[in-house]
Design an enzyme around this catalytic site. Sequence first.
Site, PDB file in Angstrom:
ATOM      1  N   GLY A  13       0.855  -1.195   0.000  1.00 63.28           N
ATOM      2  CA  GLY A  13       0.000   0.000   0.000  1.00 63.28           C
ATOM      3  C   GLY A  13       0.884   1.235   0.000  1.00 63.28           C
ATOM      4  O   GLY A  13       0.510   2.300   0.510  1.00 63.28           O
ATOM      5  N   ARG A  39       1.851   3.472  -2.039  1.00 63.86           N
ATOM      6  CA  ARG A  39       1.470   4.771  -2.633  1.00 63.86           C
ATOM      7  C   ARG A  39       0.229   5.366  -1.982  1.00 63.86           C
ATOM      8  O   ARG A  39      -0.266   6.409  -2.401  1.00 63.86           O
ATOM      9  CB  ARG A  39       1.262   4.618  -4.149  1.00 63.86           C
ATOM     10  N   ARG A  78      -2.167   6.845   1.361  1.00 64.15           N
ATOM     11  CA  ARG A  78      -1.944   7.923   2.334  1.00 64.15           C
ATOM     12  C   ARG A  78      -1.050   7.460   3.484  1.00 64.15           C
ATOM     13  O   ARG A  78      -0.094   8.137   3.856  1.00 64.15           O
ATOM     14  CB  ARG A  78      -3.303   8.414   2.879  1.00 64.15           C
ATOM     15  N   HIS A 119     -14.118  10.897  10.381  1.00 66.99           N
ATOM     16  CA  HIS A 119     -12.984  10.656   9.476  1.00 66.99           C
ATOM     17  C   HIS A 119     -13.122  11.431   8.175  1.00 66.99           C
ATOM     18  O   HIS A 119     -14.209  11.880   7.812  1.00 66.99           O
ATOM     19  CB  HIS A 119     -12.864   9.165   9.153  1.00 66.99           C
ATOM     20  N   LYS A 167     -12.225   7.651   3.382  1.00 64.80           N
ATOM     21  CA  LYS A 167     -12.142   6.395   4.126  1.00 64.80           C
ATOM     22  C   LYS A 167     -13.143   5.400   3.566  1.00 64.80           C
ATOM     23  O   LYS A 167     -14.302   5.739   3.336  1.00 64.80           O
ATOM     24  CB  LYS A 167     -12.409   6.650   5.611  1.00 64.80           C
TER      25      LYS A 167
HETATM   26  N1  LIG Z   1      -4.084   1.200  12.196  1.00 65.87           N
HETATM   27  C1  LIG Z   1      -3.906   2.513  12.017  1.00 65.87           C
HETATM   28  O1  LIG Z   1      -3.311   3.212  12.859  1.00 65.87           O
HETATM   29  C2  LIG Z   1      -4.419   3.141  10.779  1.00 65.87           C
HETATM   30  C3  LIG Z   1      -5.104   2.379   9.891  1.00 65.87           C
HETATM   31  N2  LIG Z   1      -5.535   2.892   8.715  1.00 65.87           N
HETATM   32  C4  LIG Z   1      -6.135   1.957   7.795  1.00 65.87           C
HETATM   33  O2  LIG Z   1      -5.156   1.658   6.800  1.00 65.87           O
HETATM   34  C5  LIG Z   1      -5.816   1.361   5.559  1.00 65.87           C
HETATM   35  C6  LIG Z   1      -5.260   2.239   4.467  1.00 65.87           C
HETATM   36  O3  LIG Z   1      -5.620   3.571   4.717  1.00 65.87           O
HETATM   37  P1  LIG Z   1      -5.150   4.744   3.729  1.00 65.87           P
HETATM   38  O4  LIG Z   1      -3.678   4.745   3.586  1.00 65.87           O
HETATM   39  O5  LIG Z   1      -5.856   5.952   4.172  1.00 65.87           O
HETATM   40  O6  LIG Z   1      -5.805   4.235   2.367  1.00 65.87           O
HETATM   41  P2  LIG Z   1      -5.317   4.506   0.857  1.00 65.87           P
HETATM   42  O7  LIG Z   1      -6.485   4.135  -0.019  1.00 65.87           O
HETATM   43  O8  LIG Z   1      -4.720   5.860   0.738  1.00 65.87           O
HETATM   44  O9  LIG Z   1      -4.136   3.451   0.637  1.00 65.87           O
HETATM   45  C7  LIG Z   1      -4.299   2.095   0.340  1.00 65.87           C
HETATM   46  C8  LIG Z   1      -3.307   1.766  -0.738  1.00 65.87           C
HETATM   47  O10 LIG Z   1      -3.262   0.353  -0.942  1.00 65.87           O
HETATM   48  C9  LIG Z   1      -3.214   0.136  -2.351  1.00 65.87           C
HETATM   49  N3  LIG Z   1      -3.573  -1.239  -2.673  1.00 65.87           N
HETATM   50  C10 LIG Z   1      -4.786  -1.744  -3.052  1.00 65.87           C
HETATM   51  N4  LIG Z   1      -4.676  -3.069  -3.281  1.00 65.87           N
HETATM   52  C11 LIG Z   1      -3.378  -3.403  -3.065  1.00 65.87           C
HETATM   53  C12 LIG Z   1      -2.661  -4.620  -3.132  1.00 65.87           C
HETATM   54  N5  LIG Z   1      -3.247  -5.778  -3.478  1.00 65.87           N
HETATM   55  N6  LIG Z   1      -1.327  -4.612  -2.833  1.00 65.87           N
HETATM   56  C13 LIG Z   1      -0.707  -3.474  -2.492  1.00 65.87           C
HETATM   57  N7  LIG Z   1      -1.343  -2.272  -2.411  1.00 65.87           N
HETATM   58  C14 LIG Z   1      -2.678  -2.245  -2.683  1.00 65.87           C
HETATM   59  C15 LIG Z   1      -4.156   1.181  -2.891  1.00 65.87           C
HETATM   60  O11 LIG Z   1      -4.010   1.335  -4.286  1.00 65.87           O
HETATM   61  P3  LIG Z   1      -5.279   1.923  -5.142  1.00 65.87           P
HETATM   62  O12 LIG Z   1      -5.536   3.283  -4.587  1.00 65.87           O
HETATM   63  O13 LIG Z   1      -4.776   1.907  -6.532  1.00 65.87           O
HETATM   64  O14 LIG Z   1      -6.415   0.971  -4.892  1.00 65.87           O
HETATM   65  C16 LIG Z   1      -3.696   2.397  -2.100  1.00 65.87           C
HETATM   66  O15 LIG Z   1      -2.554   3.011  -2.681  1.00 65.87           O
HETATM   67  C17 LIG Z   1      -7.305   1.525   5.839  1.00 65.87           C
HETATM   68  O16 LIG Z   1      -7.871   0.281   6.166  1.00 65.87           O
HETATM   69  C18 LIG Z   1      -7.333   2.458   7.036  1.00 65.87           C
HETATM   70  O17 LIG Z   1      -8.487   2.336   7.798  1.00 65.87           O
HETATM   71  C19 LIG Z   1      -5.335   4.204   8.398  1.00 65.87           C
HETATM   72  C20 LIG Z   1      -4.698   5.030   9.278  1.00 65.87           C
HETATM   73  C21 LIG Z   1      -4.173   4.573  10.543  1.00 65.87           C
HETATM   74  O1  LIG Z   2      -8.810   5.283   7.561  1.00 66.86           O
HETATM   75  C1  LIG Z   2      -8.248   6.027   8.390  1.00 66.86           C
HETATM   76  O2  LIG Z   2      -7.852   7.164   8.129  1.00 66.86           O
HETATM   77  C2  LIG Z   2      -8.033   5.499   9.751  1.00 66.86           C
HETATM   78  N1  LIG Z   2      -8.309   4.251   9.983  1.00 66.86           N
HETATM   79  C3  LIG Z   2      -8.155   3.563  11.222  1.00 66.86           C
HETATM   80  C4  LIG Z   2      -9.502   3.109  11.744  1.00 66.86           C
HETATM   81  O3  LIG Z   2     -10.360   2.696  10.954  1.00 66.86           O
HETATM   82  O4  LIG Z   2      -9.694   3.148  12.960  1.00 66.86           O
HETATM   83  C5  LIG Z   2      -7.328   4.342  12.221  1.00 66.86           C
HETATM   84  C6  LIG Z   2      -7.573   5.819  12.209  1.00 66.86           C
HETATM   85  O5  LIG Z   2      -8.851   6.061  12.708  1.00 66.86           O
HETATM   86  C7  LIG Z   2      -7.428   6.373  10.787  1.00 66.86           C
END
Ligand SMILES: NC(=O)C1=CN([C@@H]2O[C@H](COP(=O)(O)OP(=O)(O)OC[C@H]3O[C@@H](n4cnc5c(N)ncnc54)[C@H](OP(=O)(O)O)[C@@H]3O)[C@@H](O)[C@H]2O)C=CC1
Ligand SMILES: O=C(O)C1=N[C@H](C(=O)O)C[C@H](O)C1
Length: 247
Positions: free
Chosen positions: A9, A11, A13, A134, A138
Amino acid sequence: MTLRVGVLGARGRMGLEVCKAVDAAPDLELVAMIDQGDVLFSASDNHAEVLVDFTTPDVVMDNLRWAIERGISAVVGTTGFTDDRLAQVRAWLAEKPEVGVLIAPNFGIAAVLMMQFAAKAARYFESAEIIEQHHPRKLDAPSGTATRTAQLIAAAREEAGLAPMPDATKEEVDGARGASINGVRVHAVRAAGLLAHQEVIFGTDGELLTIRHDSLDRVSFMPGVLLAVRNVQKHPGLTIGIDSLLD
Ligand SMILES: NC(=O)C1=CN([C@@H]2O[C@H](COP(=O)(O)OP(=O)(O)OC[C@H]3O[C@@H](n4cnc5c(N)ncnc54)[C@H](OP(=O)(O)O)[C@@H]3O)[C@@H](O)[C@H]2O)C=CC1
Ligand SMILES: O=C(O)C1=N[C@H](C(=O)O)C[C@H](O)C1
């Protein structure tokens, strides 16, 4: 010796931020940056020792199976982990007892404390509701953090023998009272300008307690992610949350 880290993932956020944090850490080496359409094999070709997954709930299970089968430990921030999914991960890990997987609904230290404070407060209040807020890109609702918080509150209420929460309301429109997670109502707000925020509201006669957490920048998650990356191999099996690493 540096620890070789791959990011799935990369690329996205969160992935972009993780790549920057790993790259800046002198004890870690960023050996693979993989996003949708890239070849996962580059992670094993580059001898990644730990994979960090911030992808989507749709693909994270395939990624995890792939890593575990190859003996690569994983740190997972991607949401969507139901009890069934966790059971599946445990089953895969049973075949590879040396592998560690750490799945955390939230890597922010303040968010972890917010969940711990909510769990501690839960037994003292008749009512508890969660409002998570959020950014509108999301993909899932309710958030992983809100789901986990609701589970912790419900477990604390059950342990304390509390009665169900008082609530005489009949929903005139479906969803008006939010979703019920183990009996705890969760409301999800999505609005431009927000990043990740949560309020847990507790109520009893004549008194309210509100516990609020705000992630204002995705750098807030990085200390927790790096802590997990550095420790996941020392904790074989499945670990949920970073709480045990903070003790
Ligand atoms: N635990 C924590 O502290 C946090 C958790 N999160 C969670 O993290 C996840 C990602 O969030 P966020 O970064 O905002 O989302 P994004 O959509 O910005 O990033 C997800 C990335 O994964 C890529 N992707 C999709 N399929 C694949 C694959 N098979 N292999 C590799 N990469 C792939 C997407 O590509 P494309 O866009 O082309 O589909 C995209 O670039 C969410 O579930 C979010 O809830 C977020 C923040 C904090
Ligand atoms: O998608 C997000 O941005 C976030 N996802 C996680 C969640 O679903 O709890 C963590 C944080 O809230 C940011």
